[in-house]
Design a protein around this motif. Sequence first.
Motif, PDB file in Angstrom:
ATOM      1  N   THR A  30      36.359   4.821  77.211  1.00 43.72           N
ATOM      2  CA  THR A  30      36.939   5.989  76.545  1.00 43.72           C
ATOM      3  C   THR A  30      37.860   5.543  75.415  1.00 43.72           C
ATOM      4  OG1 THR A  30      36.864   7.267  78.596  1.00 43.72           O
ATOM      5  CG2 THR A  30      38.318   8.077  76.852  1.00 43.72           C
ATOM      6  N   ARG A  52      33.609   9.025  75.517  1.00 45.87           N
ATOM      7  CA  ARG A  52      34.590  10.095  75.436  1.00 45.87           C
ATOM      8  C   ARG A  52      35.796   9.657  74.613  1.00 45.87           C
ATOM      9  NH1 ARG A  52      35.440  12.704  81.299  1.00 45.87           N
ATOM     10  NH2 ARG A  52      36.156  14.488  80.039  1.00 45.87           N
ATOM     11  N   ASP A  82      32.728  16.009  79.135  1.00 42.82           N
ATOM     12  CA  ASP A  82      31.849  15.086  79.837  1.00 42.82           C
ATOM     13  C   ASP A  82      30.511  15.781  80.056  1.00 42.82           C
ATOM     14  OD1 ASP A  82      30.924  12.897  81.187  1.00 42.82           O
ATOM     15  OD2 ASP A  82      31.915  13.398  83.084  1.00 42.82           O
ATOM     16  N   LEU A  95      39.911   7.675  83.448  1.00 46.36           N
ATOM     17  CA  LEU A  95      38.771   7.935  82.574  1.00 46.36           C
ATOM     18  C   LEU A  95      37.912   6.672  82.480  1.00 46.36           C
ATOM     19  CD1 LEU A  95      40.706   9.827  79.749  1.00 46.36           C
ATOM     20  CD2 LEU A  95      38.866  10.818  81.161  1.00 46.36           C
TER      21      LEU A  95
END
Length: 305
Positions: free
Chosen positions: A237, A196, A188, A233
Amino acid sequence: MLLNVGTFIRSATRFSPFIITHSSPSSPSSFCFSFSPKQTVSFALQSSQMASFTTLSQSPPKLLFRQLFEKESSTYTYLLADCSHPDKPALLIDPVDRTVDRDLNLVKELGLKLIYAMNTHVHADHVTGTGLIKGKVPGVKSVIPKASGSKADVFVEPGDKISFGDLFLEVRATPGHTMGCVTYVTGDGPDQPQPRMAFTGDALLIRGCGRTDFQGGSSQQLYKSVHSQIFTLPKETLLYPAHDYKGFSVTTVGEEMLYNPCLTKDEETFRNIMENLNLAYPKMIDVAVPANMVCGLQDLEPKAN
């Protein structure tokens, strides 16, 4: 930025004794891509279709990424590299013994320096390729969660970072399928790939999850792992599992929070589902687990001794 990658197909539908999945519509093609923050992301589809998504500004490519498939066990292997670094350091996640030569040929063709061969956990449906890779490429280190109790050069624990060039993977503990499962998540920060990416092993699959009835598995633990370590998350992601049997190749946190047929349930309902599956005994477990406990070199160790 939310990157909607849609649905991409990798292989024909397969039944797995290991994974709980939900049937979903599918469409043809599969993809691989390289990207970095603030650049065009191009998806090269097997059907020769092209799609691209552009963010606000351009910058040189940094992360090289390839998703590879082993059809007998329906296993995905992932190749990642920092291609802007002079050495082009690379790593493989969840390699399979049957496809080691293919993977290493690709590494060579792309001019990469393989430094790590990693596993998300001790697999029960195939023999890992990490041991063979170490024998073919001097200097490569095998990596596995310390909680797995297996052999490797590097043991990782929650919070550890695995660096390759200027990029890194964060280690998150996601036990439940087995007691030693982890998820590897890209870093990150402004110099790390966005959105991500998380490599979830058998903990969380596309519209499914790993079974919990062997290797120290726990349905309660798996539920808590996914909800605390993966569903926290960012929703955009990208999630890449170790297996797929319905032809899918990628999903997102947001998708699974909405559509995963098991993990969208409350914890008690999830536990009841998992404890009443009555699945068949895994056909490869008696071969794969002993081999994978010694880095996939079970047959070679007696000769060395």
